[in-house]
Design a protein around this motif. Structure first.
Motif, PDB file in Angstrom:
ATOM      1  N   VAL A  26      11.201  -3.641   9.857  1.00 56.66           N
ATOM      2  CA  VAL A  26      11.807  -4.631   8.967  1.00 56.66           C
ATOM      3  C   VAL A  26      11.455  -4.248   7.537  1.00 56.66           C
ATOM      4  CG1 VAL A  26      11.873  -7.070   8.357  1.00 56.66           C
ATOM      5  CG2 VAL A  26      11.608  -6.409  10.759  1.00 56.66           C
ATOM      6  N   PRO A  27      12.448  -4.076   6.662  1.00 60.90           N
ATOM      7  CA  PRO A  27      12.164  -3.718   5.262  1.00 60.90           C
ATOM      8  C   PRO A  27      11.309  -4.777   4.575  1.00 60.90           C
ATOM      9  CG  PRO A  27      14.518  -3.542   5.740  1.00 60.90           C
ATOM     10  CD  PRO A  27      13.875  -4.192   6.928  1.00 60.90           C
ATOM     11  N   HIS A  28      10.467  -4.334   3.638  1.00 60.04           N
ATOM     12  CA  HIS A  28       9.518  -5.235   2.969  1.00 60.04           C
ATOM     13  C   HIS A  28      10.214  -6.431   2.314  1.00 60.04           C
ATOM     14  CE1 HIS A  28       5.844  -6.513   1.084  1.00 60.04           C
ATOM     15  NE2 HIS A  28       6.459  -6.549  -0.082  1.00 60.04           N
ATOM     16  N   LEU A  34      11.849 -13.642   5.468  1.00 64.41           N
ATOM     17  CA  LEU A  34      11.533 -14.234   6.766  1.00 64.41           C
ATOM     18  C   LEU A  34      10.369 -15.215   6.656  1.00 64.41           C
ATOM     19  CD1 LEU A  34      11.893 -11.047   8.998  1.00 64.41           C
ATOM     20  CD2 LEU A  34      13.397 -13.058   9.021  1.00 64.41           C
ATOM     21  N   VAL A  35       9.383 -14.877   5.826  1.00 64.32           N
ATOM     22  CA  VAL A  35       8.247 -15.786   5.603  1.00 64.32           C
ATOM     23  C   VAL A  35       8.724 -17.029   4.864  1.00 64.32           C
ATOM     24  CG1 VAL A  35       6.057 -16.078   4.370  1.00 64.32           C
ATOM     25  CG2 VAL A  35       6.499 -13.957   5.640  1.00 64.32           C
ATOM     26  N   LYS A  36       9.483 -16.825   3.810  1.00 66.62           N
ATOM     27  CA  LYS A  36       9.969 -17.939   2.990  1.00 66.62           C
ATOM     28  C   LYS A  36      10.830 -18.905   3.805  1.00 66.62           C
ATOM     29  CE  LYS A  36      10.767 -16.827  -1.264  1.00 66.62           C
ATOM     30  NZ  LYS A  36      11.362 -16.346  -2.526  1.00 66.62           N
ATOM     31  N   GLU A  37      11.650 -18.359   4.719  1.00 63.57           N
ATOM     32  CA  GLU A  37      12.523 -19.183   5.573  1.00 63.57           C
ATOM     33  C   GLU A  37      11.752 -19.867   6.693  1.00 63.57           C
ATOM     34  OE1 GLU A  37      15.220 -16.211   6.984  1.00 63.57           O
ATOM     35  OE2 GLU A  37      16.239 -16.031   5.038  1.00 63.57           O
ATOM     36  N   TYR A  71       9.858 -10.531  16.609  1.00 65.92           N
ATOM     37  CA  TYR A  71       9.200  -9.937  15.453  1.00 65.92           C
ATOM     38  C   TYR A  71       7.749  -9.659  15.835  1.00 65.92           C
ATOM     39  CZ  TYR A  71      13.209 -11.089  12.574  1.00 65.92           C
ATOM     40  OH  TYR A  71      14.475 -11.156  12.054  1.00 65.92           O
ATOM     41  N   ILE A  72       7.374  -8.388  15.777  1.00 65.57           N
ATOM     42  CA  ILE A  72       6.027  -7.959  16.146  1.00 65.57           C
ATOM     43  C   ILE A  72       5.346  -7.413  14.896  1.00 65.57           C
ATOM     44  CG2 ILE A  72       4.625  -6.474  17.640  1.00 65.57           C
ATOM     45  CD1 ILE A  72       6.400  -8.475  19.189  1.00 65.57           C
ATOM     46  N   TYR A  73       4.215  -8.026  14.550  1.00 64.52           N
ATOM     47  CA  TYR A  73       3.412  -7.588  13.408  1.00 64.52           C
ATOM     48  C   TYR A  73       2.367  -6.628  13.951  1.00 64.52           C
ATOM     49  CZ  TYR A  73       0.849  -8.141   8.963  1.00 64.52           C
ATOM     50  OH  TYR A  73       0.247  -7.931   7.746  1.00 64.52           O
ATOM     51  N   GLN A  74       2.405  -5.396  13.483  1.00 69.60           N
ATOM     52  CA  GLN A  74       1.472  -4.379  13.941  1.00 69.60           C
ATOM     53  C   GLN A  74       0.420  -4.153  12.857  1.00 69.60           C
ATOM     54  OE1 GLN A  74       4.403  -1.327  14.707  1.00 69.60           O
ATOM     55  NE2 GLN A  74       4.478  -1.890  16.872  1.00 69.60           N
ATOM     56  N   VAL A  75      -0.830  -4.225  13.261  1.00 68.71           N
ATOM     57  CA  VAL A  75      -1.950  -4.113  12.324  1.00 68.71           C
ATOM     58  C   VAL A  75      -2.872  -2.990  12.790  1.00 68.71           C
ATOM     59  CG1 VAL A  75      -3.875  -5.324  11.248  1.00 68.71           C
ATOM     60  CG2 VAL A  75      -1.857  -6.607  11.949  1.00 68.71           C
ATOM     61  N   GLU A  76      -3.234  -2.129  11.855  1.00 66.16           N
ATOM     62  CA  GLU A  76      -4.243  -1.108  12.111  1.00 66.16           C
ATOM     63  C   GLU A  76      -5.509  -1.518  11.372  1.00 66.16           C
ATOM     64  OE1 GLU A  76      -2.845   2.821  11.161  1.00 66.16           O
ATOM     65  OE2 GLU A  76      -0.986   2.520  12.295  1.00 66.16           O
ATOM     66  N   LEU A  77      -6.629  -1.441  12.081  1.00 65.97           N
ATOM     67  CA  LEU A  77      -7.926  -1.831  11.529  1.00 65.97           C
ATOM     68  C   LEU A  77      -8.937  -0.713  11.724  1.00 65.97           C
ATOM     69  CD1 LEU A  77      -8.091  -5.217  13.434  1.00 65.97           C
ATOM     70  CD2 LEU A  77      -7.819  -5.060  10.982  1.00 65.97           C
ATOM     71  N   ARG A  78      -9.954  -0.700  10.854  1.00 65.05           N
ATOM     72  CA  ARG A  78     -11.113   0.175  11.048  1.00 65.05           C
ATOM     73  C   ARG A  78     -12.340  -0.736  11.007  1.00 65.05           C
ATOM     74  NH1 ARG A  78     -11.600   5.603  10.436  1.00 65.05           N
ATOM     75  NH2 ARG A  78      -9.658   5.659   9.242  1.00 65.05           N
ATOM     76  N   ASP A  79     -13.125  -0.690  12.113  1.00 67.79           N
ATOM     77  CA  ASP A  79     -14.292  -1.578  12.178  1.00 67.79           C
ATOM     78  C   ASP A  79     -15.508  -0.926  11.516  1.00 67.79           C
ATOM     79  OD1 ASP A  79     -15.437   0.181  14.074  1.00 67.79           O
ATOM     80  OD2 ASP A  79     -14.908  -1.096  15.790  1.00 67.79           O
ATOM     81  N   ALA A  80     -16.626  -1.659  11.496  1.00 72.10           N
ATOM     82  CA  ALA A  80     -17.839  -1.209  10.809  1.00 72.10           C
ATOM     83  C   ALA A  80     -18.409   0.080  11.411  1.00 72.10           C
ATOM     84  CB  ALA A  80     -18.893  -2.314  10.844  1.00 72.10           C
ATOM     85  N   GLN A  81     -18.099   0.351  12.669  1.00 75.63           N
ATOM     86  CA  GLN A  81     -18.562   1.573  13.329  1.00 75.63           C
ATOM     87  C   GLN A  81     -17.582   2.741  13.145  1.00 75.63           C
ATOM     88  OE1 GLN A  81     -18.459  -1.490  15.073  1.00 75.63           O
ATOM     89  NE2 GLN A  81     -20.567  -1.782  14.361  1.00 75.63           N
TER      90      GLN A  81
END
Length: 102
Positions: A26-28, A34-37, A71-81
């Motif tokens: 989904v383009p930015h 989508l959030v506003k609606e 709508y799937i929100y994909q998140v990449e994280l890096r933890d403390a380790q």
């Protein structure tokens, strides 16, 4: 090559092409609409789902995809380790759909 083999190859090629259409980034500028609606949760709320799951982690990348009508929100994280995690979150409900360690 016989007719049955040609038909099978054509069918597989068609399935591959149709699968590619089922998952689109989904383009930015559309994300903000989508959030506003009220169609999807705010990005802050979706980020919170991810950081609640991994409190010491930092978000390194996010992406919103429209897959199979969701709508799937994909998140990449890096933890403390230093471990990297990929989370899939339903952008409408905030439900954690899955996570995978890289």
């Amino acid at each position: 090559m016989n007719t049955a083999a040609k038909l099978m190859i054509a069918t597989l090629m068609g399935l591959t092409a149709s699968t590619a259409v089922l998952a689109d980034d989904v383009p930015h500028n559309q994300v903000q609409s989508l959030v506003k609606e009220g169609t999807i949760l705010s990005l802050d709320k979706l980020d919170k789902v991810a950081t609640d799951k991994h409190p010491q982690a930092k978000i390194t990348d996010t992406d919103l995809e429209h897959e199979y009508g969701r709508y799937i929100y994909q998140v990449e994280l890096r933890d403390a380790q230093g471990q990297e995690w990929d989370l899939d979150i339903d952008a409408i409900s905030g439900e954690l759909l899955g996570e995978e360690r890289d």
